[in-house]
Design an enzyme around this catalytic site. Sequence first.
Site, PDB file in Angstrom:
ATOM      1  N   GLU A   8     -66.525  65.641  30.897  1.00  0.00           N
ATOM      2  CA  GLU A   8     -67.030  66.910  31.504  1.00  0.00           C
ATOM      3  C   GLU A   8     -68.182  66.657  32.456  1.00  0.00           C
ATOM      4  OE1 GLU A   8     -66.521  66.371  28.247  1.00  0.00           O
ATOM      5  OE2 GLU A   8     -64.591  67.372  28.173  1.00  0.00           O
TER       6      GLU A   8
ATOM      7  N   ASP B  54     -61.106  69.997  21.234  1.00  0.00           N
ATOM      8  CA  ASP B  54     -61.379  70.035  19.791  1.00  0.00           C
ATOM      9  C   ASP B  54     -61.100  71.405  19.193  1.00  0.00           C
ATOM     10  OD1 ASP B  54     -62.100  67.401  20.051  1.00  0.00           O
ATOM     11  OD2 ASP B  54     -64.248  67.830  20.187  1.00  0.00           O
TER      12      ASP B  54
ATOM     13  N   ASP C 271     -61.767  60.607  27.720  1.00  0.00           N
ATOM     14  CA  ASP C 271     -62.412  61.683  26.952  1.00  0.00           C
ATOM     15  C   ASP C 271     -63.840  61.858  27.493  1.00  0.00           C
ATOM     16  OD1 ASP C 271     -62.926  63.514  24.874  1.00  0.00           O
ATOM     17  OD2 ASP C 271     -63.368  61.938  23.409  1.00  0.00           O
TER      18      ASP C 271
HETATM   19  O1  MIG Z   1     -67.651  63.369  20.465  1.00  0.00           O
HETATM   20  O2  MIG Z   1     -63.494  59.986  20.510  1.00  0.00           O
HETATM   21  O3  MIG Z   1     -62.152  65.631  21.829  1.00  0.00           O
HETATM   22  O4  MIG Z   1     -60.294  64.084  20.439  1.00  0.00           O
HETATM   23  O5  MIG Z   1     -61.307  62.138  18.695  1.00  0.00           O
HETATM   24  C1  MIG Z   1     -66.344  63.303  20.041  1.00  0.00           C
HETATM   25  C2  MIG Z   1     -63.783  60.807  19.429  1.00  0.00           C
HETATM   26  C3  MIG Z   1     -65.566  62.419  20.968  1.00  0.00           C
HETATM   27  C4  MIG Z   1     -63.862  64.090  21.284  1.00  0.00           C
HETATM   28  C5  MIG Z   1     -62.412  64.290  21.489  1.00  0.00           C
HETATM   29  C6  MIG Z   1     -61.672  63.907  20.243  1.00  0.00           C
HETATM   30  C7  MIG Z   1     -61.957  62.469  19.893  1.00  0.00           C
HETATM   31  C8  MIG Z   1     -63.471  62.263  19.735  1.00  0.00           C
HETATM   32  N1  MIG Z   1     -64.154  62.698  20.938  1.00  0.00           N
END
Ligand code: MIG
Length: 832
Positions: free
Chosen positions: A416, A496, A413
């Site tokens: 980016e 999200d 995650d």
């Molecule tokens: O700043 O890991 O898109 O699926 O639950 C949020 C926590 C960070 C973003 C992801 C989301 C995930 C969440 N993450």
Amino acid sequence: MSHSAFRPALGMLLALLSPLLLAATPTPVGNSTTPLRNGTEIRDGSTLLRVTALSDDILRVRVAANGRFGEDASWVVSAEARGQSVEVQPLPGKASGFRTRHLSVEIARLPLRLIVRNAAGELVVADAIDRPFTWHDGAFTVRKALTAHEHIVGLGDKAGPLDRRGEEFVDWNTDAYLYQESSDPLYKSVPFYISVGAPGGSYGLYLDNTWRTWFDLGKRDPDAIEFGAPAGALEYYLIYGPTARQVVEGYTLLTGRPSLPPLWSLGYQQSRYSYMSADEVRGIASRMRHERIPADVIWLDIDYQDRNRPFTTNKATFPDLAQLAHDVGAQGFKLVAITDLHIADLPNQGYAPYDSGIAGDQFVKRPDGSRYVAEVWPGASLFPDFTRATTRDWWGGLYKEFIASGIAGFWNDMNEPAIFRTESKTMPLDTVHRIEEPGFATRSATHAEIHNIYGMQNTRATFDGEARLAPNERPYVMTRASFAGGQRYAVTWTGDNSSTWNHLRMVVPMLLNLGMSGFAYSGADVGGYAGQPTPELLTRWDEIAAFTPVFRAHSAKGSVGKEPWHDGPEQTAIRRRFIEERYRLLPYIYSLADLNARTGAPLMRPVFFDYPDSITAGCDQSTDFLLGAAMLIAPPPNLEDPAPYRICLPEGRWYDYWSGAAVVADTTLTAGWNDQSKSVVVTATPALNELPVFVRAGTILPRQPLIQSTSETPNGPLTLEVYPGDDCHGTLYLDDGHSQAYRQGHYLRQRIRCLTTADGLVVTFETRAGDYRPWWPSIDVVIHGWDGAASAQVGALTPSVESNAALHVVRVAIPDQPQVADVVVRHATAAR
Ligand code: MIG
């Protein structure tokens, strides 16, 4: 002497005068055409254009404003793919350019521009006559003509309608929390589009440039596609169809295909931010089994970690990850754990990823050479320099303990990369990455160049690490950010989203466009990430998502959650029924996964992918989708309140998947570019517990007995649902579901055909490939659209036959058919 011939001489003179001037050797200029064995190179003033044929359908186009091409290297198109070539023939007459077996490529002058036609001379794509190329300070713009009937798909996970014509987009990987239909850019960048409907057929264009590229698809100028980048090479690939299917095949040949995923990843997956303790995870596993809701995966979001530090666990709440994986494993669950890329900046605290990362100099730097430090979940963090092969090796090694603990897959995650407390939400553009990479010149590069591929290189490191640490297992990575070609390393989700009906509406076009962009495995958080859906919304979402490639429910912190049991037994029953249907269909879905690994065809596709003539003026197909060529899913356009709506089925006969009944058209509509085919139109008003699904006549659909997870062996026969019709066929694919043994021939692939005869039907089992022994002891062949009694014969065997007048089916029970065999089924009257 012409002035163009004079310039190189001047250059040599200047070079002799001062070595310092070497860096600025002047631009070669001139006018020349050089036929190549595999293409043509043209010099036009200071512009150098080279078009080469990688195959009869794929062209590589390189343009240099300063007369010189840059490095021949790519993060996306492998050296092997770039190195392909075919011999070409010169164009007849005086025109510059060449012909392949399928294309004619003309390079016209004044202005210099490219015109591609098919073998019949019909236009596929041409550069615009007005300013085909423009340059400004290293930035470039390309303009191509857009003809009347073209539709544009692709560009990865952009929101909005399936057809992107009339819109403009920017590629810049962005943490787009609370994005909406009009938000752009989002998490991934795929500078690739497919045009469907040009006179000469479909083509794809992949712009091999990692900078902040942009595409204007007929917005500024309705008759032009414009695209460009602020810097980097002007280099793109044109991939000819003529069908969209062939374009996707060619594109994935260039950029790579997903490898076969583990079977468990095709089951239902349950996630939330976060299950806060091992006990809560155990509770979820037990409740799933208690409620008899089939499920395969539980996801661990960031709170399983110690203070959000990647590659740690919270010892108080998750004391023993291996024990947890073992316990839920015994209930048929796999665990997937999140591992964000930001490494906590924690000197002298025994935090191993920091210590080993510093020792290996693995982090990106500021222009002054100091390490770039910024705040994310763990607080001050460092960022691995994934464009170095050694950094990726180091990163991959960090998974050692988790893999030893039995964690089955990983979630990348925030790649980016997302950065807190900055206006740009990401790294400064002058952050320094190092390119130390086989096939590339070693150099440093700014974040402006690397940003869009950073997430992809993160997933590459994870994928390769898993493959190294567990060489006989199939790596599984889910990523938020990626780039063209990222499908080789990870599946993806749309980030999200929100718990709204409009976000459910956005799912189908987003996943379809991801599939057309190479990402065959994608999903949207079921129920919507942000917010809590109404009971009806979560139910509808489960229904539709059951037919999408990645079926994962997820939920933001603070929400009740998207587990299927919320909202009472009535809603749960509907959701369970659709999840069960997903599990019954796994033999079909897995055969689509096998096909994807071999051809790049996405599991979930737009209707025109398999039915190119079906695009109709009078019928909206934009909310429909196919799961493989055989199944068409038609959710209501107005999801929250289905009013009667028209479903356009491509020309031919169809069956209702749920009832097995042949579809009786309400009406037919003329369809296709040339009004050559007819759509079958039916009207539907599905109640909350119904979703219209159709099966093409001419399908053999494999289904299996219900299981609660893919760890269970189905008990009973395999069912082959036969829907007689033209070109009747189906495919079985099976292997152990998790290892690499299929690559050594330990799989089962078998095509089955059916043919309607004067007195009944013959079902033919073709040669079975591979040596994998199936779980099914026997096969039930269920023939739809059958009235009356029947008899059957397979070789010397007379199998038992059971007909059901109410359902219009006949069921023939046969042993497994590992050899070539005909199952001959006759109407009882004809057999007399
Ligand atoms: O700043 O890991 O898109 O699926 O639950 C949020 C926590 C960070 C973003 C992801 C989301 C995930 C969440 N993450």
